[in-house]
Design a protein around this motif. Structure first.
Motif, PDB file in Angstrom:
ATOM      1  N   ILE A   1      45.280  -9.567   5.060  1.00 52.65           N
ATOM      2  CA  ILE A   1      44.535  -9.054   5.680  1.00 52.65           C
ATOM      3  C   ILE A   1      45.200  -7.665   4.794  1.00 52.65           C
TER       4      ILE A   1
ATOM      5  N   ALA B   1      38.915 -13.715   9.120  1.00 46.56           N
ATOM      6  CA  ALA B   1      39.597 -12.569   8.496  1.00 46.56           C
ATOM      7  C   ALA B   1      38.631 -12.018   8.606  1.00 46.56           C
ATOM      8  N   ALA B   2      36.977 -11.713   7.942  1.00 49.18           N
ATOM      9  CA  ALA B   2      35.505 -10.952   8.149  1.00 49.18           C
ATOM     10  C   ALA B   2      36.037 -11.069   9.721  1.00 49.18           C
ATOM     11  N   LEU B   3      36.159 -11.140  10.243  1.00 48.33           N
ATOM     12  CA  LEU B   3      35.578 -10.954  11.711  1.00 48.33           C
ATOM     13  C   LEU B   3      36.789 -10.054  12.473  1.00 48.33           C
ATOM     14  N   VAL B   4      38.516  -9.834  12.201  1.00 53.62           N
ATOM     15  CA  VAL B   4      38.727  -8.981  12.273  1.00 53.62           C
ATOM     16  C   VAL B   4      38.857  -7.667  12.143  1.00 53.62           C
ATOM     17  N   LYS B   5      38.770  -7.253  13.873  1.00 55.79           N
ATOM     18  CA  LYS B   5      38.565  -5.502  13.560  1.00 55.79           C
ATOM     19  C   LYS B   5      39.281  -4.769  13.900  1.00 55.79           C
ATOM     20  N   ILE B   6      39.838  -3.773  13.123  1.00 62.43           N
ATOM     21  CA  ILE B   6      40.980  -3.229  12.720  1.00 62.43           C
ATOM     22  C   ILE B   6      40.214  -1.302  13.262  1.00 62.43           C
TER      23      ILE B   6
ATOM     24  N   GLU C   1      42.128 -23.877   9.348  1.00 61.42           N
ATOM     25  CA  GLU C   1      42.531 -25.254   8.287  1.00 61.42           C
ATOM     26  C   GLU C   1      41.782 -25.921   6.928  1.00 61.42           C
ATOM     27  N   SER C   2      40.683 -24.657   6.661  1.00 58.48           N
ATOM     28  CA  SER C   2      40.576 -24.748   5.118  1.00 58.48           C
ATOM     29  C   SER C   2      40.921 -23.047   4.719  1.00 58.48           C
ATOM     30  N   PHE C   3      40.017 -23.551   3.879  1.00 55.85           N
ATOM     31  CA  PHE C   3      41.027 -21.867   3.324  1.00 55.85           C
ATOM     32  C   PHE C   3      39.120 -21.242   3.605  1.00 55.85           C
ATOM     33  N   GLU C   4      38.162 -21.390   3.142  1.00 50.54           N
ATOM     34  CA  GLU C   4      36.921 -21.064   3.656  1.00 50.54           C
ATOM     35  C   GLU C   4      37.133 -20.504   5.050  1.00 50.54           C
ATOM     36  N   GLN C   5      37.217 -21.524   5.978  1.00 46.64           N
ATOM     37  CA  GLN C   5      37.368 -20.992   7.819  1.00 46.64           C
ATOM     38  C   GLN C   5      38.253 -19.596   7.885  1.00 46.64           C
TER      39      GLN C   5
ATOM     40  N   ALA D   1      37.536 -12.803  18.520  1.00 49.31           N
ATOM     41  CA  ALA D   1      36.470 -12.929  17.555  1.00 49.31           C
ATOM     42  C   ALA D   1      37.217 -14.326  16.497  1.00 49.31           C
TER      43      ALA D   1
ATOM     44  N   PRO E   1      35.965 -21.047  13.584  1.00 55.19           N
ATOM     45  CA  PRO E   1      36.276 -22.840  13.453  1.00 55.19           C
ATOM     46  C   PRO E   1      37.085 -22.822  12.577  1.00 55.19           C
TER      47      PRO E   1
ATOM     48  N   ARG F   1      39.099 -17.204   5.005  1.00 52.01           N
ATOM     49  CA  ARG F   1      38.718 -16.366   4.212  1.00 52.01           C
ATOM     50  C   ARG F   1      36.860 -15.669   5.649  1.00 52.01           C
TER      51      ARG F   1
END
Lengths: 219, 736
Positions: free
Chosen positions: B54, B127-132, B118-122, B70, B75, B124
């Motif tokens: 990020i 990362a969109a759930l991190v609030k800054i 565990e996976s790239f998709e997870q 979050a 997952p 990614r």
């Protein structure tokens, strides 16, 4: 390989997953997901990944995979099948390093989801030749030094093989003078058709010589 | 081996293997996709977790709040690394900004978190759930505005003096009958190498191994250890294949640090590739410049005054783009001055990109020379030759080690058909195309750096070279193999070359076109030592022994090379080190660039139709891979001339076009067939290899040759790179 808890996927699940993806794109907009200022309105309850089975053939070998539906064909090849010859340069369809042939047609494998390719026949760089038995295009790239760092090279070679087939198949390009006529091989045709494959090392002049040799013309 | 007297005859002069246009020995791996790059090392770490980076959404300010809950519960998520939980980190010696930002933010897209899953998709998705939340602060993002507050940069080995003065520049310029005083600008450039910065990190107890993509293994090793506050002996850096660097991978970058921290947090190996849209703002770039050039000359075209000033910007604590450097050395002239001024900008970190200094400096200087020649009514080639010098113009007692500059220009003129050029611009037309021919000098210094190697001989006569030298596409594997083969008298098939590992002896590394000459000289020095050991074991007098055809011969006795190692492998380790030959002699590489351009008389679209470079760069170790270095540099220079520009948002403080769609680089359709000629030259002052660099010579000046060709085609002079049609379309000659 990861363990997957959801082997089946109903049509309804797929529609729901699709809708969530659209909502996600709309909320983050054209900016990037990592610019996560105020993205709190959505996805507050993370959903478990949806997995789906897919079977396709890669380089003549059949594979049955159970994949996260978000997995690109590129990542299925690189991370799940360990066929790392296909490269990830941008993951956004901008550089061509991920070019593979699917059912004989070259595509950017980063721009397509693996689960969309049920029954497909995929050819990657590993399917063209090996270090001991190079494909003619691979040998020509070595002879003409049509690469430097090597990272765009598999994509260039897959594209080059497909380009010669496209010209033979009579598919016109932006520089074909008469799109009703059968296109002729020319370096301008090749340059135009290869322009989706970026080589930052700048081996273009040599790549064109390699392709020209394989096409059976004097360089 | 200390190299402090000019090289005499040595085994390299045989040129049985060195100097031959061999195919690259790593070619079959690269063309089949079997050369392993950093993110692909399934062979060394099973089931690594995936990191997603990020980047800061503001260019300057502070993080006031970060909610990772979050993301942590999403997952597959194993860890979220931030400055808050990463533990104390230092900053690398070669870094200007921190590689993990927060709470303080130093530039846009500075890494502020890594989500490991565990996976790239997870990763990614999480990362969109991190609030800054950020508290943004105003910053300085506009070089033109910051120019007034620019100051002389601190002098160091890389930067050189902030100002130089020889004679009386101001007086001579004021008195010169013909003068030029123009300002040129070059924009920020992105390396845009094809392989993103990528690292796989694995811990074993307190020991860390990173498989990464880096040009300078010892720098990465030292700075990773420093950043993580570890002894560097506990850090191993491995980088056998590098998907392009161009200076962007000279240093430790965020992918390495974050992968190491992520692996520690997750308790298992983690791999991280910087996402493409992050690279332009997260990593380094070539800084923009504003350059003022003044030249005064007699009516006969003898330069009496030459002055070059450059303004560039960087983060607090950063350095200047040394765009004036070549002007200190390239042309004669009794009265001279150069000056650099550095402005503090809050844009991402500026740093070296292919031929730092000379690349943008030559883009400006060589337009100025073209303009001056026109003012004088002298052919541009003749004007340059008239001001050629065989000595350092600032220190006339200091000669160039070799300087075949005029020969390059004359040969290039002949081969390119220069005499067909109309010196009046805008005169040649082919259908809708305006045709122009332009040229420029090529110039780049040759740098000497200590470089080590280890060479092993086994009982089968196989020679194995190990050095932490890297091959970033330059051909290091092959020329090192050629050097060892020549020295040990074996075919190249009998040589194994292992590169890019911090457990190998420290080499010069890849940068500043210093890799080829120094790294092969290090292998030469080590092979000399190995040859002594071999002859001793075989009972030969080492003075007389000849290594050839897999045998060692002296008098009428010949023994298989491998016989020396019958009792066990022989291993030699040494390095090339230099005396003061580069202080007593100025060592540089020279050339001439020639370009034919066509400009659409109606639309202004520019196409490059022909390109030729003639280079004098000492012994060419492998003409095939050296030529590729030059055409690649010509291609990047064509990009700088016609399209490349990181667009600065001066309000929001970032590079807007931060991916490979927005930052345009040359593609196949932009580049014609390219010709390269190497002069047959050796430079015994450079090293026992008598070679110099070529990887950057090819980019130095080529942009100006394109610019001069466009001017010759159109009669419109553009001094603001890149030369895009919006800057001249309204001034094109009447198309009808």
């Amino acid at each position: 390989m990861h363990s997957h808890s959801e082997p089946g996927l109903s049509r309804r699940d797929l529609l729901v997953a699709g809708a969530a993806t659209v909502a996600g794109s709309a909320a983050t907009g054209p900016a990037h997901a990592q610019d996560a200022v105020n993205t709190s309105s959505m996805d507050t309850v993370p959903r478990a990944p949806v997995h789906a089975p897919v079977r396709f053939t890669v380089n003549g070998r059949e594979h049955a995979l159970e994949l996260d539906t978000r997995t690109s064909l590129l990542d299925a090849l690189r991370e799940h099948l360990h066929l790392t010859g296909t490269k990830k340069g941008c993951d956004h369809g901008q550089c061509g390093a991920c070019t593979v042939m699917v059912d004989g047609v070259r595509i950017n494998s980063c721009l397509t989801l693996a689960v969309m390719h049920e029954g497909a026949d995929v050819t990657t760089i590993e399917g063209l030749g090996t270090p001991d038995r190079l494909h003619a295009m691979q040998a020509a790239f070595v002879k003409h030094d049509g690469y430097q760092c090597g990272y765009c090279t598999p994509g260039q070679i897959c594209s080059a093989v497909a380009v010669l087939d496209e010209i033979k198949a009579g598919i016109p390009s932006h520089v074909t003078a008469d799109i009703m006529a059968t296109p002729e091989f020319s370096v301008d045709e090749v340059r135009e058709r290869m322009s989706g494959n970026i080589c930052r090392c700048g081996a273009y002049s040599n790549i064109i010589e390699a392709i020209t040799e394989v096409a059976g013309r004097a360089a | 081996m200390k190299f402090d007297t000019p090289a005499t005859t040595n085994p390299i002069d045989q040129m049985k293997v060195v100097g031959q246009p061999l195919d690259r020995i790593d070619g079959p791996l690269k063309t089949t996709g079997t050369a392993p790059y950093a993110y692909e090392r399934h062979d060394v770490a099973a089931a690594p977790a995936y990191g997603y980076v990020i980047g800061s959404a503001v260019p300057k300010g502070r993080i006031t709040g970060m909610d990772v809950s979050a993301a942590q519960h999403a997952p597959g998520v194993l860890a979220v690394v931030t400055a808050e939980n990463a533990g104390p980190l230092d900053k690398g010696k070669y870094n200007t900004a921190k590689l993990l930002g927060g709470p303080e933010i130093e530039h846009y897209h500075q890494a502020v978190a890594l989500v490991v899953a565990e996976s790239f998709e997870q990763a990614r998705a999480a990362a969109a759930l991190v609030k800054i939340d950020y508290a943004a602060e105003p910053g300085r993002f506009d070089l033109h505005a910051a120019r007034v507050a620019a100051f002389p940069p601190e002098e160091n080995d890389i930067t050189g003096p902030p100002e130089t003065h020889v004679g009386d520049f101001a007086g001579a310029f004021a008195q010169a009958p013909v003068t030029l005083d123009e300002t040129y600008t070059t924009p920020d450039h992105s390396h845009a190498m094809m392989e993103p910065h990528a690292t796989l990190a694995a811990w074993e107890g307190d020991r860390l191994t990173v498989w990464t993509s880096n040009q300078m293994i010892a720098w990465a090793n030292g700075d990773l250890a420093k950043t993580l506050r570890m002894p560097k002996e506990k850090v191993r850096v491995v980088s056998p294949f590098i998907g392009g660097g161009f200076g962007g991978k000279l240093f430790l970058r965020a992918d390495v640090v974050l992968a190491a921290l992520g692996a520690r947090a997750a308790g298992r190996p983690v791999k991280v590739a910087l996402q493409r849209p992050l690279i332009a703002n997260n990593t380094t770039h070539r800084p923009a410049t504003i350059q003022r050039i003044r030249i005064g000359a007699t009516r006969e075209g003898v330069i009496t005054a030459i002055g070059h000033e450059s303004w560039s910007g960087d983060l607090e604590g950063g350095g200047p783009e040394t765009a004036v450097n070549q002007t200190r050395l390239l042309y004669a002239g009794a009265n001279r001055m150069t000056a650099m001024r550095l402005a503090v900008l809050d844009l991402p970190e500026g740093n070296a990109m292919r031929a730092p200094g000379e690349a943008p400096g030559m883009m400006a200087l060589e337009i100025a020379m073209d303009e001056m020649a026109e003012k004088l009514g002298i052919d541009p080639i003749e004007f340059r030759i008239r001001n050629d010098t065989q000595v350092d113009p600032e220190k006339p007692e200091r000669p160039f080690s070799a300087r075949a500059f005029a020969e390059c220009l004359r040969l290039g003129a002949e081969r390119f058909g220069w005499d067909a050029r109309n010196s009046r611009p805008g005169q040649r037309r082919e259908g809708k195309w305006l045709i122009g021919i332009g040229m420029a000098a090529a110039f780049r210094n040759n740098l000497l750096m200590k470089s080590g190697a280890r060479v092993r001989l086994d009982g089968e006569g196989r020679v194995t070279v190990e050095t932490d030298m890297t091959d970033i596409g330059t051909g290091s594997y092959t020329i090192i193999g050629q050097t060892a083969a020549e020295m040990m008298g074996v075919p190249i098939e009998k040589v194994t070359v292992r590169l890019g590992d911090s457990t190998y002896p420290v080499s010069a590394g890849s940068g500043g076109q210093f890799g080829a000459n120094n790294a092969t000289a290090g292998v030469y020095a080590t092979c000399v030592k190995l040859r002594e050991e071999v002859t001793q074991r075989l009972g030969f007098n080492s003075e007389d022994a000849v290594f050839a055809d897999g045998h060692v011969r002296a008098g009428n006795r010949a023994v298989l090379l491998g016989a020396a190692a019958a009792e066990g492998d022989i291993v030699a380790e040494d390095a090339i080190e230099y005396g003061d030959l580069d202080e007593r002699y100025q060592q540089s590489t020279f050339g001439g660039h020639f370009v034919e351009a066509a400009v659409d008389a109606y639309t202004g679209e520019t196409r490059i139709r022909r390109m030729l470079a003639v280079c004098a760069a000492g012994r060419i170790l492998n003409p095939k891979s050296a030529r590729s270095q030059v055409i690649g540099a010509m291609t990047m220079g064509a990009g700088a001339a016609l399209m490349e520009e990181l667009a600065v948002d001066t309000r929001r403080g970032f590079f807007v076009n931060h991916d490979l769609a927005g930052y345009e680089v040359p593609v196949h359709a932009d580049i014609p067939h390219q010709e390269v000629i190497f002069l047959d030259e050796t430079d015994p002052l450079s090293s026992p290899m008598k070679a110099k660099g070529v990887g950057e010579l090819g980019i130095c000046g080529v942009g100006a040759a394109v610019a001069n060709a466009v001017y010759n085609a159109t009669g419109v002079r553009v001094r603001d790179y890149p030369i895009t049609l919006d800057k001249y379309l309204d001034r094109l000659p009447d198309a009808a």
